[in-house]
Design an enzyme around this catalytic site. Structure first.
Site, short mmCIF file in Angstrom:
data_model
loop_
_atom_site.label_atom_id
_atom_site.label_comp_id
_atom_site.label_asym_id
_atom_site.label_seq_id
_atom_site.Cartn_x
_atom_site.Cartn_y
_atom_site.Cartn_z
N LYS A 155 0.84 -1.19 0.00
CA LYS A 155 0.00 0.00 0.00
C LYS A 155 0.88 1.24 0.00
O LYS A 155 1.91 1.27 0.68
CB LYS A 155 -0.91 -0.02 1.23
CG LYS A 155 -1.98 1.08 1.26
CD LYS A 155 -2.88 0.95 2.49
CE LYS A 155 -3.96 2.02 2.54
NZ LYS A 155 -4.83 1.87 3.73
N SER A 192 -9.78 1.94 2.82
CA SER A 192 -8.90 2.69 1.96
C SER A 192 -7.88 1.84 1.20
O SER A 192 -7.33 2.29 0.21
CB SER A 192 -8.14 3.72 2.80
OG SER A 192 -7.28 3.07 3.73
N SER A 218 -9.97 -0.35 7.04
CA SER A 218 -9.36 -0.18 5.72
C SER A 218 -8.69 -1.41 5.13
O SER A 218 -8.28 -1.40 3.98
CB SER A 218 -8.35 0.97 5.74
OG SER A 218 -9.04 2.19 5.72
#
Lengths: 475, 487, 95
Positions: B76, B151, B175
């Site tokens: 990420k 997210s 997330s």
């Protein structure tokens, strides 16, 4: 007598004498090239995390104990949020409601009386970076070398009533921080700084007047000037029918005046909240006691000991113990055999006269040299004036005092056989003085000593001259 | 080549059936081929990946290396990678090159893993759909008209689309778990403090935690073995002796007590999801566990408390982006304040600004007690709520999300978007571990996720239950239909 | 809860954000809606319950006072939008 009373509180920032910064392992050494003592942590890069330097807590506790504070068992760190280029994270990690130390005091001497000044709190925090203003480029440059250097902030109660009291308090704090080794207190390097909160009120009034906070004070003497100036400014304002505005002011020591930085209305909203990246600090009793046991003898205790054990006056003991380095020097000289009173006098008079620039701490020769010099006086090998010359010579070059005495012809002649012919000649050549002395006019002895000293180029021992003159006139 | 798990790849690599360079090249080729549609990567680092693969092959050839040696991974884009830009999907950090690796990245590199690139996300991890990324939208591999969740939407989508066998994400309020549910894979949010946060660009420091996306629970345990552990660079990192998490995967759940809080099955939960939870209860009962409904009465307060706490911390964490040290700086400005305000207003997107404003408000003078402090008190109560339940149950079972993946633009109202986090935020508030695992598809063919929550550091317990459920149902074998069409 | 333009401006100033005049109202509305939602916490009687700032029970996590090498300056400054003479540069600050 002024119709106004001054009320002063201080906020003192001292950089701690740790090797590494508060949250990262960068060096705290002063004077490095810009931005060479930095890393992602102290420059606030994304994703980095702080880890607290244990020594910072220990130093803060030590300072607290030396200033008679309660040590907070459960403490935490908080973020103080504001934007400024010297603060790379845009928050300063500090302590808000649970400082490491609180409710302490220090005693100062003011007008010959002992006065207790309350200490509200001592907390730990990080220093900010340094802004360098470049007037030509229209830019400000930022150096983060100082950013993250650990600080303690000492906040006092509004207990001081004159700039002189405030100065005495500052000196006391400095001396304690030095004694404990918590800070090296170099004001010229910014490792000790203070802000002054000052208000005035008519004599006898109970309520405090409106106060101002004075920043940018870089020395104790500047602090006194700033306080005196602010006191006058506030009194003038009130007397001319105006009002003091609660504000932060900036002191300009060159101009000798202050200017307003921001008023209360513009004051920051710092939005303090607990620092989630750091865990609570628990200082249990055992840890406190461990630090207490490691505390060195503090200035007040040392002063009392010098008075009782060495028989020094309060004044002398006070001067000698104001700085730990001076006191240590004095004690080592005594340990090397010097008489305490003689050593104290030499340090405070002869040595201190030669050290006006650097202060008593920078004596270039070891205490043993002072002791040896004093031993020469004691033995009658050199005169008291000669000892002063030896000390001066030691500032030039450090070598054996006896050798200096020899080289510079400072040895006293105590050898009677060398002095007898000299004195005999003086007696023969000065029948008038002989008659006066024999008639009981003791003043005449001075003439003989003076003549003999001159004839021996100052090397004769006055006591021996005395003795010989008397003996030879009896014959 | 079918669904490629870390475990299977690892065996193939160690038995030299394939080389890491071959594996890496095939993933890079698939990224090239497929990510134009999916949009999961912000940065692909092919050169670095091939170099790492070559190094891994050298080790493997000598019979050295561990379970992750030579295995590709996606990271990420809020987890710092030295020399590879780390953008947080924000214009603010578009060109930021960290000079350091996050501790997890260092651990993965030390384990011989091959970093393929950096994955798309909601800007600064604020969002639940990955729509707030400054760079691109990421599509749900099961339905390209739907969001992948967020997210960590890029991480979830890339694993499901088989652009990497596993990926790392971060979870502040769901997330990892929510996008794992939307994309039909296994997402673990470990206990706060189990995985180092050093190098994870902070959103809300007291809630953030790094975790993984994998195809299977077994892979999840395997990856956790490599990323968990004490880090002296993170003061909130726990110093514990950790088990081999794969050891918990015995398939045995007999006698385990599983609580199902009713508050998680109330209004607003898609009926198929409620059915999936009820079905999971039956499956686990069948395997010998005791399932029972229970109550977490403060559940509804977790969401407002979460938004206050996370935004307050974010407002402070994101203050450092000021155009001075790194990142975006506006080109024209008059003086310092203008530089600050313009840079921040142009560098941040709308949702980030909204959270900064909310957090600043909640901390500001006069509102601190009513909002921030109150939220922290509620946090205490929520923690106590969970504490009572874990005295009675080993694991709690809930839906991961109230709905399956929704269409782009469907949640334009911020509050409506926040409501989607209702099943996940309490876990972060209490610092607990939780895993989302696939529980089949809804009628529209979109994945359903169920969540297992454990007590602090009880990762082994939730992994054990998750694994048994997965074995029994075979839900892990489901993959999006489009895959076959486009490969 | 209504957040008026003035409040939005005040909070924005604290956060160093700037909104166009036209954005202020809409932003105030969306912020107001979220705050109204948060106001449901007032239904709870929290009494004297302690505040939890962290979800771990750790305390006294320290590093020893050891100095280690800093980063090379050019590495630290590499991401700076503007630098000058080894420093980060900002417009001249008038105090």
């Amino acid at each position: 007598m002024s119709a106004f009373e001054t009320v002063i509180g201080l906020e003192i920032h001292a950089e701690l004498a740790t090797r590494s910064k508060i949250y990262c392992s960068c060096s705290t050494a002063f004077g490095a090239e810009v931005n060479t003592h930095t890393c992602p942590i102290c420059t606030g890069m994304p994703g980095v995390l702080p880890v607290l330097n244990k020594k910072v807590v220990e130093y803060a506790v030590m300072a607290g104990l030396a200033m008679n504070c309660e040590i907070t068992e459960y403490g935490k760190q908080d973020r103080k949020n504001y934007f400024y280029p010297d603060l790379p994270k845009a928050y300063q990690t500090s302590q808000y409601d649970l400082p490491i130390c609180k409710n302490g005091y220090l005693e100062i001497e003011a007008d010959g009386k002992v006065k207790r000044i309350g200490i509200t709190r001592i907390h730990i925090e990080e220093d900010a970076g340094k802004l360098i203003h470049d007037p030509y480029r229209g830019q400000s440059l930022i150096d983060y070398n100082r950013c993250g250097v650990p600080l303690i902030e000492i906040v006092t109660e509004p207990d001081m009533r004159s700039p002189a009291e405030a100065k005495a308090f500052l000196e006391k704090v400095k001396s304690i921080l030095e004694y404990t080794g918590v800070s090296d207190c170099k004001m010229q390097e910014g490792s000790l700084r203070c802000d002054v909160n000052l208000s005035v009120r008519p004599m006898g009034q109970k309520e405090f007047g409106t106060r101002t906070e004075m920043k940018n004070i870089n020395s104790f003497s500047a602090a006194v000037r700033a306080m005196e100036n602010e006191r006058e400014r506030q009194i003038d304002l009130i007397e001319s029918g105006g009002e003091v505005v609660q504000a932060t002011r900036k002191w300009d020591d060159v101009k000798g005046e202050s200017s307003q930085m921001r008023s209360k209305e513009e004051a920051h909203d710092y939005r303090y909240f607990p620092e989630p990246d750091l865990v609570p600090i628990v200082v249990d009793k055992e840890w406190v006691e461990r630090i207490r046991r490691a505390l060195p003898e503090l200035p007040d205790a040392r002063k009392a000991r010098y008075m009782s054990v060495f028989g020094l006056s309060a004044y002398d003991a006070g001067i000698l113990t104001a700085s730990r380095k001076t006191a240590d020097y004095f004690e080592q000289a005594v340990q090397e055999g010097a008489s305490p009173k003689a050593a104290a006098n030499r340090i405070m008079v002869d040595i201190s006269a030669l050290l006006t620039e650097k202060g008593l701490e920078e004596i270039p020769f070891a205490p043993v040299y002072l002791a040896k010099t004093l031993a020469l006086v004691e033995a009658g090998t050199v005169s008291s004036t000669a000892a002063k010359k030896i000390i001066e010579a030691l500032f030039e070059e450090v070598k054996e005092p006896a050798e200096i005495a020899k080289e510079k012809g400072l040895l006293q002649v105590s050898d009677e056989s060398a002095l007898v012919p000299i004195i005999q000649r003086i007696i023969d050549e000065n029948p008038k003085a002989v008659a006066e002395l024999q008639a009981g006019k003791e003043k005449a002895m001075g003439f003989f000593v003076g003549q003999a000293m001159r004839a021996s180029k100052g090397s004769a021992n006055p006591a021996v001259i005395h003795k010989l003159v008397r003996e030879m006139l009896k014959k | 080549m079918g669904m490629m798990t870390v475990k299977k790849l690892s065996r193939m690599l160690r038995e030299r059936e394939v080389s890491s360079v071959e594996v890496t090249k095939s993933y890079l080729a698939r990224i090239e081929q497929r990510d134009g549609v999916i949009g999961s990567f912000i940065t692909v680092c092919a050169d670095e990946a091939l170099k790492a693969a070559t190094a891994a092959d050298t080790l493997l050839a000598k019979g050295e290396g561990g379970a992750l040696t030579g295995i590709p991974v996606g990271i990420k884009d809020n987890i710092c990678t030295a020399g590879v830009r780390t953008t947080c999907a924000s214009r603010m950090l578009e060109r930021f090159l960290p000079p350091y690796d996050a501790t997890v990245v260092k651990r993965l590199k030390d384990a011989g893993a091959v970093i393929l690139g950096k994955l798309n996300m909601d800007e600064f991890a604020m969002g639940s759909s990955t729509e707030s990324s400054y760079f691109k939208k990421t599509k749900n591999p099961y339905d390209l008209s739907c969001v992948p969740g967020g997210s960590s939407g890029g991480s979830a989508a890339c694993v499901t689309a088989e652009l990497a066998p596993f990926a790392l994400g971060s979870d502040t309020g769901g997330s990892i778990r929510q996008p794992a549910a939307f994309c039909g894979n296994v997402g673990l949010k470990p206990t706060y403090g189990l995985v180092s946060r050093f190098g994870l660009v902070a959103f809300a420091s007291s809630l953030d935690q790094i975790g993984s996306f994998t195809h299977t629970v077994e892979d999840c345990a395997l990856v956790l073995n490599h990323i968990a552990g004490h880090d002296p660079m993170d003061s909130t990192s726990a110093a514990l002796d950790l088990p081999d998490y794969t050891g918990a995967l015995t398939g045995e759940v007999k006698g385990m007590r599983i609580g199902v809080p009713r508050e998680y099955l109330g209004e607003g939960i898609q009926p198929e999801i409620r059915a999936a939870v009820e079905d999971a209860m039956k499956v686990l009962e069948r395997l010998g566990a005791h399932c029972e409904y229970c109550s977490l009465p403060l559940t509804q307060y977790a969401l407002p408390a979460y938004y206050l706490i996370s935004s307050a911390e974010a407002s402070s964490n994101l203050a450092r982006y000021d155009g001075v040290k790194y990142g975006y700086r506006v080109s024209e400005f008059k003086g310092l304040n203008d530089l600050y305000e313009k840079t921040r207003s142009e560098g941040f997107g709308a949702e980030v600004k909204r959270r900064i404003m909310l957090g600043t408000y909640a901390l500001s003078s006069g509102y601190y007690d009513a909002y921030y402090k109150k939220a922290q008190q509620v946090r205490t109560l929520i923690g106590q709520d969970f504490g009572k339940r874990f005295a009675e149950f080993d694991v709690l079972l809930t839906p991961t999300t109230p709905t399956t993946a929704y269409r782009f633009g469907e949640k334009s109202d911020p509050l409506a978007m926040y409501m989607g986090d209702i099943c996940t935020v309490a876990v972060n508030i209490a610092g607990l571990p939780a895993i989302s695992i696939p529980a089949g598809l809804d009628r529209a063919g979109k994945p359903i996720g169920i969540q297992l929550i454990g007590d602090r550091f009880a990762e082994s317990e939730i992994l054990r239950v998750a694994h048994a459920y997965e074995k029994e149902t075979g839900h892990d074998a489901i993959s999006p239909v489009w895959r076959e069409e486009s490969v | 809860m209504k957040i008026d333009k003035e409040q939005v401006r005040h909070v924005a100033a604290l956060a160093k954000l700037r909104f166009e005049e036209s954005e202020l109202e809409a932003f105030g509305d969306s912020l107001g809606a979220i705050i109204a939602f948060a106001d449901q916490l007032n239904e709870l009687d929290v009494g004297t319950v302690g505040a939890t700032a962290q979800s771990s029970d750790l305390y006294n996590v320290f590093r020893e006072d050891e100095q280690k090498a800093s980063y090379p300056r050019e590495v630290i400054l590499a991401n700076a939008p503007e630098q000058c003479e080894g420093c980060y540069a900002v417009p001249k600050i008038v105090e």
